[in-house]
Design a protein around this motif. Sequence first.
Motif, PDB file in Angstrom:
ATOM      1  N   ARG A   1     -75.445 -95.635  24.760  1.00 21.55           N
ATOM      2  CA  ARG A   1     -74.382 -94.705  24.417  1.00 21.55           C
ATOM      3  C   ARG A   1     -73.879 -94.921  22.991  1.00 21.55           C
ATOM      4  NH1 ARG A   1     -70.667 -94.641  29.120  1.00 21.55           N
ATOM      5  NH2 ARG A   1     -72.348 -93.731  30.329  1.00 21.55           N
ATOM      6  N   ALA A   2     -73.943 -96.156  22.528  1.00 24.69           N
ATOM      7  CA  ALA A   2     -73.473 -96.443  21.166  1.00 24.69           C
ATOM      8  C   ALA A   2     -74.473 -95.975  20.113  1.00 24.69           C
ATOM      9  CB  ALA A   2     -73.213 -97.933  21.013  1.00 24.69           C
ATOM     10  N   GLY A   3     -75.620 -95.465  20.549  1.00 24.45           N
ATOM     11  CA  GLY A   3     -76.553 -94.876  19.589  1.00 24.45           C
ATOM     12  C   GLY A   3     -77.611 -95.834  19.082  1.00 24.45           C
ATOM     13  N   TYR A   4     -77.775 -96.991  19.728  1.00 24.83           N
ATOM     14  CA  TYR A   4     -78.754 -97.941  19.211  1.00 24.83           C
ATOM     15  C   TYR A   4     -80.188 -97.505  19.461  1.00 24.83           C
ATOM     16  CZ  TYR A   4     -75.216-101.184  17.762  1.00 24.83           C
ATOM     17  OH  TYR A   4     -74.175-101.755  17.098  1.00 24.83           O
ATOM     18  N   VAL A   5     -80.386 -96.611  20.457  1.00 23.92           N
ATOM     19  CA  VAL A   5     -81.738 -96.108  20.690  1.00 23.92           C
ATOM     20  C   VAL A   5     -82.219 -95.328  19.476  1.00 23.92           C
ATOM     21  CG1 VAL A   5     -83.141 -94.635  22.146  1.00 23.92           C
ATOM     22  CG2 VAL A   5     -81.361 -96.024  23.161  1.00 23.92           C
TER      23      VAL A   5
ATOM     24  N   ILE B   1     -80.402 -90.280  12.963  1.00 26.01           N
ATOM     25  CA  ILE B   1     -79.164 -90.766  13.552  1.00 26.01           C
ATOM     26  C   ILE B   1     -78.231 -89.564  13.726  1.00 26.01           C
ATOM     27  CG2 ILE B   1     -77.297 -92.432  13.299  1.00 26.01           C
ATOM     28  CD1 ILE B   1     -80.007 -93.750  13.151  1.00 26.01           C
ATOM     29  N   THR B   2     -77.794 -89.331  14.963  1.00 25.01           N
ATOM     30  CA  THR B   2     -76.955 -88.158  15.207  1.00 25.01           C
ATOM     31  C   THR B   2     -75.519 -88.579  15.486  1.00 25.01           C
ATOM     32  OG1 THR B   2     -77.712 -88.257  17.478  1.00 25.01           O
ATOM     33  CG2 THR B   2     -78.782 -86.665  16.036  1.00 25.01           C
ATOM     34  N   PRO B   3     -74.558 -87.690  15.213  1.00 23.27           N
ATOM     35  CA  PRO B   3     -73.148 -88.001  15.459  1.00 23.27           C
ATOM     36  C   PRO B   3     -72.947 -88.352  16.924  1.00 23.27           C
ATOM     37  CG  PRO B   3     -73.390 -85.926  14.288  1.00 23.27           C
ATOM     38  CD  PRO B   3     -74.751 -86.361  14.670  1.00 23.27           C
ATOM     39  N   PRO B   4     -71.960 -89.185  17.261  1.00 21.59           N
ATOM     40  CA  PRO B   4     -70.922 -89.708  16.383  1.00 21.59           C
ATOM     41  C   PRO B   4     -71.328 -90.941  15.566  1.00 21.59           C
ATOM     42  CG  PRO B   4     -70.555 -90.490  18.600  1.00 21.59           C
ATOM     43  CD  PRO B   4     -71.755 -89.595  18.662  1.00 21.59           C
ATOM     44  N   THR B   5     -72.529 -91.508  15.819  1.00 22.07           N
ATOM     45  CA  THR B   5     -72.925 -92.665  15.029  1.00 22.07           C
ATOM     46  C   THR B   5     -72.956 -92.274  13.555  1.00 22.07           C
ATOM     47  OG1 THR B   5     -74.381 -93.210  16.857  1.00 22.07           O
ATOM     48  CG2 THR B   5     -74.619 -94.509  14.873  1.00 22.07           C
ATOM     49  N   PRO B   6     -72.279 -92.994  12.709  1.00 23.56           N
ATOM     50  CA  PRO B   6     -72.209 -92.553  11.319  1.00 23.56           C
ATOM     51  C   PRO B   6     -73.471 -92.905  10.548  1.00 23.56           C
ATOM     52  CG  PRO B   6     -70.920 -94.531  11.624  1.00 23.56           C
ATOM     53  CD  PRO B   6     -71.502 -94.204  12.957  1.00 23.56           C
TER      54      PRO B   6
ATOM     55  N   TYR C   1     -74.928 -83.886   5.593  1.00 24.55           N
ATOM     56  CA  TYR C   1     -75.228 -82.625   6.256  1.00 24.55           C
ATOM     57  C   TYR C   1     -73.964 -81.988   6.842  1.00 24.55           C
ATOM     58  CZ  TYR C   1     -77.257 -79.120   9.210  1.00 24.55           C
ATOM     59  OH  TYR C   1     -77.552 -77.928   9.779  1.00 24.55           O
ATOM     60  N   ASN C   2     -73.156 -82.838   7.467  1.00 25.31           N
ATOM     61  CA  ASN C   2     -71.919 -82.346   8.092  1.00 25.31           C
ATOM     62  C   ASN C   2     -71.012 -81.637   7.107  1.00 25.31           C
ATOM     63  OD1 ASN C   2     -71.846 -82.752  10.759  1.00 25.31           O
ATOM     64  ND2 ASN C   2     -71.107 -84.864  10.628  1.00 25.31           N
ATOM     65  N   GLU C   3     -70.883 -82.241   5.926  1.00 23.75           N
ATOM     66  CA  GLU C   3     -69.923 -81.724   4.964  1.00 23.75           C
ATOM     67  C   GLU C   3     -70.569 -80.707   4.045  1.00 23.75           C
ATOM     68  OE1 GLU C   3     -67.147 -82.498   5.744  1.00 23.75           O
ATOM     69  OE2 GLU C   3     -67.673 -84.176   7.019  1.00 23.75           O
ATOM     70  N   PHE C   4     -71.812 -80.327   4.385  1.00 23.14           N
ATOM     71  CA  PHE C   4     -72.574 -79.539   3.451  1.00 23.14           C
ATOM     72  C   PHE C   4     -71.902 -78.220   3.121  1.00 23.14           C
ATOM     73  CE2 PHE C   4     -76.350 -77.137   2.100  1.00 23.14           C
ATOM     74  CZ  PHE C   4     -76.592 -77.923   1.004  1.00 23.14           C
TER      75      PHE C   4
END
Lengths: 326, 324
Positions: A178-182, A267-272, A279-282
């Motif tokens: 869940r923390a995005g380590y995958v 790496i996808t959000p929410p992991t920074p 891309y987000n702020e594009f």
Amino acid sequence: MPTPEQLAIDRRAPLRVSVWQVRWRRFTDFTRRYARNRMAVIGLLIVLTWVVVGLFAPWIAPYGYDKTNYNAANQPPSFAHPLGTDALGRDQFSRMIWAARTALIVAPTATVVGVVLGVFFGLLAGYFGGWIDEIVMRLSDVLFAFPGLLFALLLAATLQPRLAAWLSQFERIKPWVRAGYVEFFVVVIALSLVGWPGLARLVRGQVLSLREQQFVEAARALGVSPWRIMWQHIFPNALPPVIVALSMSMGSAVVAEASLSFLGIGITPPTPSWGAMIYNEFASWRSPSAPWLLWAPGLAVAALTFAFNFIGDGLNEALNPQDRLT
Amino acid sequence: MTKYIIRRLLWNIPVLFLIAATTFGLSRALPGGPFDFAGDRSLPESVRENLKRKYNLDAPIYVQFADYMMDLMRGDLGPSFRYRNQTVNDILKQTFPISFQLGILSLALGLLIGIPAGIIAALNHNQWLDYLSSFVAILGVSIPNIVLGPFLIWIFAVKLGWFPAAQWGVDYTELYFGFIPPMNSDFWSHAALPTITLGTALSASIARLTRASLLQVIREDYIRTARAKGLPERTVIIVHALKNSLIPVVTILGPLFAGVVTGTFVVEQIFGIPGLGRHFVQSVTNRDYPVVMGTALLYSVLLVLANLFVDIAYAWLDPRIRYD
């Protein structure tokens, strides 16, 4: 013809230097040559700074990377939020710091895995030749004919959800998933698979020329096993270009991770991740309301890449003094 | 030489087959299917089943692969799953020329700036011009597209308003022979920023290589001989040194070309250019298998041909190199 006694004396007197003294001397020579390149020193400092920032992210970052606060969304820089907040009210400064951790886990791991694979296959192919060489080189042909990012994209897109789903069955690993380590893991695999063929070719070329040299022949004549010749005699001599390539490819791994995340597949959000943040702020580049949200991750990626490339340059000069002119 | 070319071409057939098989496997391994629309647009189970049957997606995977390969032999890349009225061939025909234009322009820019910069640096070896250009080159190599692109948009499109921020100037219907764009201001103004974004890193690495290579060549014996003959310096450099120093530059054109392909993916995404790279990224998210396959194959063929071309050019430039 000297007597055995004379030989013993000659051998003893002038050369009482331990291996470690020689190594230390070589090391100081190396650091002196490296330090002569000012940009390389600055590069090293930049990387070290980011490493420290990444390591101590939980203590340095004033907020959590996924801490949203809708009452404080889209704020300009202030004392509370040095780089402002994004549309979800997340503190950009904290996300920058956490993203350093992402970049500095993914890029070096991917590079090191790629280099280990490349060195291993390159040594095998170069030293043994024959069918092993044939297989390794043909495999690298295939990977060379495949645009790297395209392959990494496909690999990341297929691996990630499956792996995450599979790992989620295990209670113990679930929080990590869940923390995005995958995603870290998948991006590392994708990048290192794309990265090894170039290094394998580099090492193979080195080995092919080293293999014919006399010290290897001498070792062979003494009956040293092929494995030992490979690791103890050839490998250390093939190392300098590999170290330079290692540093250079760290830089490109940082960019590759950011690019994959920029395309929405790494790496996808929410992991920074800096790439995903860009891309987000594009949209704000086109309608400039909050440029600082973009400057920060952009500069961070660029600075880290500069740093690795300058380090590579410095290492190149320090390790191959004869190439200094070129 | 002819024998070598034929052998290389033949060897590329299994390479491309392996790539086709890998891409096929990977794209089918993407979780979810092409007809899984979310929310209101979701299709009833029966419709989905019918669609799957229509596109033969319910057959075993090896049958699907065999069918695909048979179609491929005839040059048919199959239908797109997402764009119902278009085949993959149509999509490639419309989007690839745009990526191609972007790639060629960037490569041209890279060579036009990189080679002269490298020569100037080498001729002023260890003087400030050399240091300056080497420094700029390493900056140029390091600055990623995803940073440079938005930066250029910010300055030249948003702040100064000199260039459009996105899109491509010409439609595929306006292309001559389906490839060559009309050289009007619309085309150039749209192409400027993406080309600079992609071309900067290229020119920087070409400059670095040209410099290193020219410095090496200048120290060769035959250059000393040329100078000793009393030839003017200009002749020595242009006639004797330059040609030989460009050989390594030719050899990295293959990898550079691969870099351009990768670069177009990102640059097209940044500038919203409707090229093949952007389409590929979308197709991965859309699970549009045939488009993914078609793109991967097209780029692989191009890379393979580029590498072959580079090897031939290498042999042609350096007569000492013989392939047999």
